[in-house]
Structures are given as C-alpha cells and as structure tokens.
Design an enzyme around this catalytic site. Structure first.
Site, PDB file in Angstrom:
ATOM      1  N   ASP A  77      31.728  32.027  57.875  1.00 41.65           N
ATOM      2  CA  ASP A  77      31.194  31.999  59.246  1.00 41.65           C
ATOM      3  C   ASP A  77      31.688  30.745  59.979  1.00 41.65           C
ATOM      4  OD1 ASP A  77      29.330  34.281  58.599  1.00 41.65           O
ATOM      5  OD2 ASP A  77      28.581  32.777  57.219  1.00 41.65           O
ATOM      6  N   HIS A 119      23.361  33.742  56.138  1.00 45.94           N
ATOM      7  CA  HIS A 119      24.639  34.461  56.301  1.00 45.94           C
ATOM      8  C   HIS A 119      24.288  35.906  56.657  1.00 45.94           C
ATOM      9  CE1 HIS A 119      28.658  35.957  55.791  1.00 45.94           C
ATOM     10  NE2 HIS A 119      28.274  36.782  54.826  1.00 45.94           N
TER      11      HIS A 119
HETATM   12  P1  NAD Z   1      33.727  44.980  45.476  1.00 43.61           P
HETATM   13  O1  NAD Z   1      32.797  46.131  45.370  1.00 43.61           O
HETATM   14  O2  NAD Z   1      35.169  45.223  45.770  1.00 43.61           O
HETATM   15  O3  NAD Z   1      33.651  44.132  44.130  1.00 43.61           O
HETATM   16  C1  NAD Z   1      32.456  43.763  43.547  1.00 43.61           C
HETATM   17  C2  NAD Z   1      32.713  43.706  42.057  1.00 43.61           C
HETATM   18  O4  NAD Z   1      31.526  43.193  41.451  1.00 43.61           O
HETATM   19  C3  NAD Z   1      33.003  45.057  41.425  1.00 43.61           C
HETATM   20  O5  NAD Z   1      34.239  45.001  40.719  1.00 43.61           O
HETATM   21  C4  NAD Z   1      31.831  45.285  40.490  1.00 43.61           C
HETATM   22  O6  NAD Z   1      32.184  45.980  39.311  1.00 43.61           O
HETATM   23  C5  NAD Z   1      31.393  43.842  40.200  1.00 43.61           C
HETATM   24  N1  NAD Z   1      30.025  43.705  39.713  1.00 43.61           N
HETATM   25  C6  NAD Z   1      28.929  44.437  40.034  1.00 43.61           C
HETATM   26  N2  NAD Z   1      27.872  44.029  39.321  1.00 43.61           N
HETATM   27  C7  NAD Z   1      28.296  43.005  38.543  1.00 43.61           C
HETATM   28  C8  NAD Z   1      27.659  42.186  37.566  1.00 43.61           C
HETATM   29  N3  NAD Z   1      26.375  42.338  37.256  1.00 43.61           N
HETATM   30  N4  NAD Z   1      28.402  41.239  36.963  1.00 43.61           N
HETATM   31  C9  NAD Z   1      29.704  41.098  37.241  1.00 43.61           C
HETATM   32  N5  NAD Z   1      30.370  41.854  38.144  1.00 43.61           N
HETATM   33  C10 NAD Z   1      29.659  42.790  38.789  1.00 43.61           C
HETATM   34  O7  NAD Z   1      33.101  43.964  46.546  1.00 43.61           O
HETATM   35  P2  NAD Z   1      33.801  42.728  47.275  1.00 43.61           P
HETATM   36  O8  NAD Z   1      34.409  43.220  48.535  1.00 43.61           O
HETATM   37  O9  NAD Z   1      34.607  41.962  46.302  1.00 43.61           O
HETATM   38  O10 NAD Z   1      32.499  41.897  47.697  1.00 43.61           O
HETATM   39  C11 NAD Z   1      31.666  41.293  46.727  1.00 43.61           C
HETATM   40  C12 NAD Z   1      30.407  40.746  47.383  1.00 43.61           C
HETATM   41  O11 NAD Z   1      30.736  39.690  48.278  1.00 43.61           O
HETATM   42  C13 NAD Z   1      29.642  41.777  48.241  1.00 43.61           C
HETATM   43  O12 NAD Z   1      28.262  41.617  48.032  1.00 43.61           O
HETATM   44  C14 NAD Z   1      30.021  41.402  49.656  1.00 43.61           C
HETATM   45  O13 NAD Z   1      29.069  41.825  50.589  1.00 43.61           O
HETATM   46  C15 NAD Z   1      30.062  39.905  49.518  1.00 43.61           C
HETATM   47  N6  NAD Z   1      30.765  39.156  50.585  1.00 43.61           N
HETATM   48  C16 NAD Z   1      30.233  37.972  50.971  1.00 43.61           C
HETATM   49  C17 NAD Z   1      30.856  37.214  51.941  1.00 43.61           C
HETATM   50  C18 NAD Z   1      30.285  35.897  52.388  1.00 43.61           C
HETATM   51  O14 NAD Z   1      30.832  35.308  53.332  1.00 43.61           O
HETATM   52  N7  NAD Z   1      29.238  35.373  51.803  1.00 43.61           N
HETATM   53  C19 NAD Z   1      32.041  37.680  52.515  1.00 43.61           C
HETATM   54  C20 NAD Z   1      32.569  38.904  52.090  1.00 43.61           C
HETATM   55  C21 NAD Z   1      31.910  39.646  51.113  1.00 43.61           C
HETATM   56  C1  LMR Z   2      31.261  39.120  55.786  1.00 36.06           C
HETATM   57  O1  LMR Z   2      30.651  38.301  56.467  1.00 36.06           O
HETATM   58  O2  LMR Z   2      32.384  39.550  56.092  1.00 36.06           O
HETATM   59  C2  LMR Z   2      30.637  39.612  54.509  1.00 36.06           C
HETATM   60  O3  LMR Z   2      29.359  39.053  54.334  1.00 36.06           O
HETATM   61  C3  LMR Z   2      30.637  41.071  54.360  1.00 36.06           C
HETATM   62  C4  LMR Z   2      29.613  41.727  55.260  1.00 36.06           C
HETATM   63  O4  LMR Z   2      28.837  42.561  54.764  1.00 36.06           O
HETATM   64  O5  LMR Z   2      29.604  41.439  56.446  1.00 36.06           O
END
Ligand code: NAD
Ligand code: LMR
Length: 328
Positions: free
Chosen positions: A159, A187
């Site tokens: 962000d 967030h």
């Molecule tokens: P994704 O679905 O591509 O990958 C998530 C992975 O986590 C999968 O491979 C899954 O098998 C694994 N997983 C699920 N449970 C698990 C466990 N108990 N232990 C280990 N691994 C496990 O998702 P992504 O696009 O990589 O996003 C991951 C997370 O990050 C999501 O929750 C998404 O919303 C979040 N995210 C946060 C931000 C931020 O700024 N904070 C930004 C983008 C995404």
């Molecule tokens: C983001 O900010 O891009 C991530 O937290 C993914 C979402 O769900 O918005």
C-alpha cells in the site's frame, strides 16, 4: 556482513506470490551477497508443484543460494529460521473483502504461530503477507507467546509503494523524491494513506498537490482499493508487486530504513496515536538493526483522526471475530 546463511522460511511457496518472491530472495534483493537458505512450506497436494519451482531455482545457479528445503510440516521447515515470510493463505476473489477470508485463513496462523514458537531461531522475525494480513499476524503472535511481540509484522508496504507511485504520477516527481509516506490502520479498504506528512522534493506533499478533493476522492480510494482493481483486471490478486513489497519490507526491517525517511509497517500498537494497544496496525516506522520504532510527534488533524479511527475500529472487530472463532 555475516557470511552465515540467513535461514528464510516462505509459506505458500508454490503459489503466485511465491513464484516471484523466491527468485527475488535467492537473487540477492533481500541481503545482497549474504547467502540465504530457503525453507519452503506448502500443503501436501502442492508439494509436487513446489518441486518444479525448486528445479527452476536450481537452474538459475544463484551464487548466494546456500540451500533449499521443502516440506509440509511446519515444525520441520521452521526449525532454526531467522525470518519467516508467511504468505500461504487463500486469496480473495472478485466481490470479496479481505476480511471475508478470516475464517478460511485464520486457522493456518494458529498452527504456524505455535510451530514458530517451538522451533524458530531466537532472533526470528515474522512477516505476514497472507490475508487478512493484520489479523493473521495477530493470530500468529498470540499463538507464539515466547517470541517477543515486536518480532511480528503484517505487510502494508505494498500500500505504501502504491501510494508513492500514485503521488509521483500526480505531481510529476520521481518516486525517489517522495519521502515520509504513511499508511495507517488495516491492509483493507479502510486503510488510510496519509500524505499530510509526506514530502515531494522536500516540500509538504499535501501543499504541493493543493487539492483536498483529489486527496479525499481520488488518491485515498485509489490506493485503498488497488488490490480489488488488480483482481478485476488480472483475474487474480497482485503477485509480483506483493512479492516485491514483501522483500522491501523484510530488507528494511533487517537492514534499516533509509536516512531522513520512514516506511509503513503493521506492528503491534503500544497505544501511539490513539490506536488501541495490542492491535496490529500500520504506522510510520523507522527501523534499525532488526528493530522498528513508531515515528512519534506527528500532528493528526480531524480528517486524519476520523480515518485512523475507522480503520482501527475494523481491526478491533476482526480481533473480536477471531476471538469468537477461538483462534486467539
Ligand atoms: P495462491 O493461492 O497463488 O498461493 C497460496 C499458496 O498457499 C498455495 O500454493 C497454497 O497451497 C498455500 N497454502 C495454503 N495453506 C497453506 C498452509 N497451511 N501452509 C502452507 N502453504 C499453504 O495465493 P497468492 O496469490 O500467492 O496469495 C497468497 C496470500 O497473500 C493471499 O491471502 C493473498 O490475499 C495475500 N496477499 C497479500 C498482499 C498484501 O499486501 N498483504 C498482497 C497480495 C496478496
Ligand atoms: C492486494 O492488496 O493486492 C492484496 O491484498 C490482494 C487483495 O486481496 O487485494
């Protein structure tokens, strides 16, 4: 700098963010020439895909990648780790808010908090990217009572970076001319990107912009809803930018924030700026030698007060919800 490899755990390593993050970590974006050892946690059905990712890591012949271990057992993977990047969690889809993921994802962080508490290195730092990141960090922290609370943080650096990019585009400045950006709160869509203390080329950013309506009606919602805009456009949530921000946040935490600037991190509140103690909320922080401190003494006007209070009220609701679910 030490030549002992830093042990870095990444959860959800076979996911979208993992596919970008692992290569950034291994190529030196985190620690330059200091070797790192990657310890990658996945759920059992994803281990085969993760083996493929590790084959690709091998094929890069990264000079500073000292080893890679993969597995589905948190206690084995977290054993002795100095940094744990908790990414693994379900992402939201179109039309969902990140808070809708609480019941699906919260339980992951109780188990991982307990495992870290048992086996991580004494100096471990834990960065949570998986959503809802702030409350997941609260769950992990609460389930790891022997790890000091200030070792947990949730990612609001994405962000922060988004806010810098939007302000640079508006003012025609380079991103490097923008300093002292702040993200307050959660967030989520209630986050408050604050440019009243930010600077553009050394001048107050709000004065340079000179347009309160743009700040309130364009800048803040664009940053706060950027994740949803990316999901709409891409069909899945941000991944490379999230990985990049995860690296930025960890690097600054371990190595220190830039001189005359600060960064945004969601960390446990000590009550600063009226944020209820114990919530994991985003603040302006400076970092040094692996420790952070909240920037003190900023003036908060009524507009900012209202925005910070709204976001921290949402965090308090999320905390109450996970308490109800028995996760903390
Ligand atoms: P994704 O679905 O591509 O990958 C998530 C992975 O986590 C999968 O491979 C899954 O098998 C694994 N997983 C699920 N449970 C698990 C466990 N108990 N232990 C280990 N691994 C496990 O998702 P992504 O696009 O990589 O996003 C991951 C997370 O990050 C999501 O929750 C998404 O919303 C979040 N995210 C946060 C931000 C931020 O700024 N904070 C930004 C983008 C995404
Ligand atoms: C983001 O900010 O891009 C991530 O937290 C993914 C979402 O769900 O918005």
């Amino acid at each position: 700098m030490s030549s002992t490899p830093l042990k870095v755990a990444v959860t959800g390593a076979a996911g979208q963010i993992g596919y970008s993050l692992l290569f950034r970590l291994a190529s030196g974006s985190l620690l330059g020439d200091r070797p790192i050892e990657l310890r990658l946690l996945e759920i059992t059905p994803a281990l085969k895909a993760l083996e493929g990712v590790v084959m690709e890591l091998d094929d890069c012949a990264f000079p500073n990648l000292a080893g890679v271990e993969i597995g589905d057992d948190a206690e084995t993977i977290f054993d002795g780790v100095n940094l744990a990047l908790l990414v693994g969690a379900r992402p939201r889809g179109p039309g969902m808010e990140r808070g809708d993921l609480l019941s699906a994802n919260g339980a992951i962080f109780t188990a991982q908090g307990k495992a870290l508490n048992k086996v991580a290195a004494d100096d471990v730092r834990v960065g949570v990217t998986g959503n809802p990141a702030n409350t997941n960090a609260l769950i992990a922290m609460t389930n790891a009572p022997d790890i000091p609370q200030e070792r947990f943080s949730a990612l609001t650096r994405l962000d922060h970076n988004r806010a810098i990019s939007q302000l640079a585009a508006k003012t025609g400045a380079a991103v490097t001319d923008i300093k002292k950006m702040t993200i307050w709160g959660n967030h989520s869509a209630t986050q408050y990107p604050d440019i009243f203390h930010a600077e553009v080329g050394g001048k107050n950013a709000a004065e340079v912009v000179g347009d309160q309506a743009w700040i309130a009606d364009t800048f803040i919602p664009t940053v706060a809803k950027r994740g949803a805009a990316i999901i709409d456009a891409r069909g899945s949530s941000s991944a490379a930018s999230a990985a990049s921000a995860t690296v930025d946040a960890a690097r600054d935490w371990l190595l220190g924030s830039p001189e005359n600037d600060w960064v945004s991190m969601a960390v446990v509140s000590d009550g600063s700026y009226g944020v209820p103690e114990g919530l994991i909320s985003s603040f302006p922080v400076t970092t040094k030698d692996g420790d952070w401190s909240i920037v003190q003494g900023l003036e908060i006007d009524d507009f900012s007060r209202g925005k910070i209070d709204a976001s921290t009220a949402e965090l308090a609701d999320e905390r109450d919800a996970v308490k109800e679910l028995g996760l903390i």
